[in-house]
Design an enzyme around this catalytic site. Sequence first.
Site, PDB file in Angstrom:
ATOM      1  N   SER A 125      -4.732   6.685  -3.124  1.00  0.00           N
ATOM      2  CA  SER A 125      -3.419   6.898  -2.267  1.00  0.00           C
ATOM      3  C   SER A 125      -2.454   7.801  -3.016  1.00  0.00           C
ATOM      4  CB  SER A 125      -3.071   5.479  -2.129  1.00  0.00           C
ATOM      5  OG  SER A 125      -3.383   4.667  -1.210  1.00  0.00           O
ATOM      6  N   HIS A 134       4.083   3.797  -1.190  1.00  0.00           N
ATOM      7  CA  HIS A 134       3.248   2.500  -1.704  1.00  0.00           C
ATOM      8  C   HIS A 134       2.684   2.497  -3.098  1.00  0.00           C
ATOM      9  CE1 HIS A 134      -0.348   4.096   0.438  1.00  0.00           C
ATOM     10  NE2 HIS A 134      -0.977   3.298  -0.701  1.00  0.00           N
ATOM     11  N   ASP A 165       6.102   6.587   4.196  1.00  0.00           N
ATOM     12  CA  ASP A 165       5.164   6.417   3.362  1.00  0.00           C
ATOM     13  C   ASP A 165       5.025   7.567   2.131  1.00  0.00           C
ATOM     14  OD1 ASP A 165       3.749   4.632   1.398  1.00  0.00           O
ATOM     15  OD2 ASP A 165       1.944   5.100   2.540  1.00  0.00           O
ATOM     16  N   GLY A 212      -7.251   3.980  -5.073  1.00  0.00           N
ATOM     17  CA  GLY A 212      -6.605   4.667  -6.220  1.00  0.00           C
ATOM     18  C   GLY A 212      -6.407   6.182  -5.547  1.00  0.00           C
TER      19      GLY A 212
END
Length: 167
Positions: free
Chosen positions: A153, A32, A62, A151
């Site tokens: 991630s 993502h 993901d 941020g």
Amino acid sequence: RQRPQPPSPRIPMGQGSGVVIDSSGYILTNNHVIEDAAKVTVHLGNDDSYPAEIVGRDPLVDLAVIKIKPKQPLKAAELGDTDKAEVGSWAIAVGYPFGGSRTGGAFDQPLHYEPTITVGVVSALNRQIPSDRTGHPFRGLVQTDAPINPGNSGGPLVNIRAQVIGI
């Protein structure tokens, strides 16, 4: 009388973190983070920046792999074994939330990026949560109570030995 000018179209930008998994420039992040990106730029902790190529992605888990061509070999993170992780063991989240210091508002021109470190424990193992794809939940997750900031991630979750046990 002048007519008001319509606002300039804003180019949406996102940001996230990642972890070097190979010294030649392969970086693991969340899908993502790079999904729908027209351009991906990697800013390293030494202030070097590189264009990145998306070399693989899997929306169902993901995860994504991107590749840069660094000037010199990078230090790759050591991958841990989540089968050896235990509930209650230390969990350290590393990321680069909120971007870095920059001038002129140009995201591609960072002055300096500094990581954040948050600490917690492994709260649970093999968790399952819904995804935005019906019938395809995220499975086998490591749950932590370490704070995760916007941020972060794509950044690593590491054990006490600094081995990556999650993204």
